[in-house]
Write a protein that holds these residues in place. Structure first.
Motif, PDB file in Angstrom:
ATOM      1  N   ILE A  17       0.821  -1.079  -0.146  1.00  0.00           N
ATOM      2  CA  ILE A  17       0.065  -0.221  -0.025  1.00  0.00           C
ATOM      3  C   ILE A  17       0.785   1.220   0.094  1.00  0.00           C
ATOM      4  O   ILE A  17       1.956   1.375   0.783  1.00  0.00           O
ATOM      5  CB  ILE A  17      -1.003  -0.104   1.359  1.00  0.00           C
ATOM      6  N   ILE A  56       1.100   5.182   0.714  1.00  0.00           N
ATOM      7  CA  ILE A  56       0.099   6.045   1.405  1.00  0.00           C
ATOM      8  C   ILE A  56       1.210   7.470   1.304  1.00  0.00           C
ATOM      9  O   ILE A  56       2.278   7.547   1.401  1.00  0.00           O
ATOM     10  CB  ILE A  56       0.306   5.714   2.871  1.00  0.00           C
ATOM     11  N   LYS A  64      -3.396  10.012   3.094  1.00  0.00           N
ATOM     12  CA  LYS A  64      -4.321   9.317   2.393  1.00  0.00           C
ATOM     13  C   LYS A  64      -3.748   8.444   1.521  1.00  0.00           C
ATOM     14  O   LYS A  64      -2.275   8.489   1.300  1.00  0.00           O
ATOM     15  CB  LYS A  64      -4.959  10.393   1.114  1.00  0.00           C
ATOM     16  N   VAL A  65      -4.418   7.183   1.158  1.00  0.00           N
ATOM     17  CA  VAL A  65      -3.857   6.127   0.486  1.00  0.00           C
ATOM     18  C   VAL A  65      -3.859   6.530  -0.919  1.00  0.00           C
ATOM     19  O   VAL A  65      -4.909   7.191  -1.526  1.00  0.00           O
ATOM     20  CB  VAL A  65      -4.807   4.845   0.513  1.00  0.00           C
ATOM     21  N   VAL A  66      -2.756   6.253  -1.722  1.00  0.00           N
ATOM     22  CA  VAL A  66      -2.666   6.932  -3.092  1.00  0.00           C
ATOM     23  C   VAL A  66      -2.815   5.432  -3.851  1.00  0.00           C
ATOM     24  O   VAL A  66      -3.575   5.684  -4.919  1.00  0.00           O
ATOM     25  CB  VAL A  66      -1.101   7.179  -3.323  1.00  0.00           C
ATOM     26  N   SER A  67      -2.411   4.463  -3.702  1.00  0.00           N
ATOM     27  CA  SER A  67      -2.350   3.195  -4.657  1.00  0.00           C
ATOM     28  C   SER A  67      -2.145   2.018  -3.924  1.00  0.00           C
ATOM     29  O   SER A  67      -1.396   2.043  -2.741  1.00  0.00           O
ATOM     30  CB  SER A  67      -1.354   3.319  -5.775  1.00  0.00           C
ATOM     31  N   PHE A  68      -2.457   0.885  -4.597  1.00  0.00           N
ATOM     32  CA  PHE A  68      -2.116  -0.400  -4.134  1.00  0.00           C
ATOM     33  C   PHE A  68      -1.314  -1.278  -5.042  1.00  0.00           C
ATOM     34  O   PHE A  68      -1.570  -0.828  -6.165  1.00  0.00           O
ATOM     35  CB  PHE A  68      -3.511  -1.334  -3.729  1.00  0.00           C
ATOM     36  N   PHE A  93      -4.704   2.326  -8.174  1.00  0.00           N
ATOM     37  CA  PHE A  93      -5.084   3.704  -7.702  1.00  0.00           C
ATOM     38  C   PHE A  93      -6.374   3.824  -7.163  1.00  0.00           C
ATOM     39  O   PHE A  93      -7.057   3.359  -7.359  1.00  0.00           O
ATOM     40  CB  PHE A  93      -4.703   4.882  -8.705  1.00  0.00           C
ATOM     41  N   TRP A  94      -6.082   4.538  -5.851  1.00  0.00           N
ATOM     42  CA  TRP A  94      -7.271   4.686  -5.000  1.00  0.00           C
ATOM     43  C   TRP A  94      -8.669   5.188  -5.855  1.00  0.00           C
ATOM     44  O   TRP A  94      -9.783   4.516  -5.490  1.00  0.00           O
ATOM     45  CB  TRP A  94      -7.095   5.489  -4.072  1.00  0.00           C
ATOM     46  N   ASN A  95      -8.388   6.129  -6.866  1.00  0.00           N
ATOM     47  CA  ASN A  95      -9.563   6.656  -7.623  1.00  0.00           C
ATOM     48  C   ASN A  95     -10.170   5.570  -8.462  1.00  0.00           C
ATOM     49  O   ASN A  95     -11.245   5.608  -8.846  1.00  0.00           O
ATOM     50  CB  ASN A  95      -8.972   7.646  -8.385  1.00  0.00           C
ATOM     51  N   ILE A 117     -10.885   2.452  -7.687  1.00  0.00           N
ATOM     52  CA  ILE A 117     -11.629   1.551  -6.771  1.00  0.00           C
ATOM     53  C   ILE A 117     -13.089   2.179  -6.704  1.00  0.00           C
ATOM     54  O   ILE A 117     -13.602   3.090  -6.329  1.00  0.00           O
ATOM     55  CB  ILE A 117     -11.266   1.462  -5.020  1.00  0.00           C
ATOM     56  N   VAL A 170     -12.677  -3.036  -8.880  1.00  0.00           N
ATOM     57  CA  VAL A 170     -12.075  -1.768  -9.375  1.00  0.00           C
ATOM     58  C   VAL A 170     -12.454  -1.569 -10.732  1.00  0.00           C
ATOM     59  O   VAL A 170     -13.097  -2.532 -11.459  1.00  0.00           O
ATOM     60  CB  VAL A 170     -10.369  -2.013  -9.271  1.00  0.00           C
TER      61      VAL A 170
END
Length: 89
Positions: A27, A29, A35-39, A60-62, A64, A74
């Motif tokens: 992850i 951050i 904030k979480v940016v990506s996985f 990327f978080w966006n 999800i 996703v």
């Protein structure tokens, strides 16, 4: 609130093509923003942390759509648009 350990146990599925993308292995951050940016994931059936040298996918978080009980849905990639002439029934 969700724990990191809970997220890493959920399978990732891409709604665009139904593909199973595996499980989260890392992850990213932004500590300044909190904030979480990506996985990161190494793909379906990979050995997770111990799978060195495998291809890594970034989510990327966006991207999800939904974090459910067992899966993370996703929306990655583009859908192929078909012309009516291409469709054979």
């Amino acid at each position: 609130m969700i724990r990191v350990s809970d997220i890493m146990d959920k399978e990732i599925i891409n709604v665009k093509n139904g593909k199973k993308m595996g499980f989260i292995t890392d992850i990213d951050i932004d500590v300044n923003e909190g904030k979480v940016v990506s996985f990161s994931t190494t793909g379906e059936g990979s050995g997770g942390f111990f799978s060195r040298g495998m291809d890594v996918d970034m989510i990327f978080w966006n991207d999800i759509l939904k974090i459910g009980c067992d899966t993370i849905i996703v929306n990655i990639g583009s859908e192929r648009k078909l012309d009516i002439d291409e469709m054979k029934i």
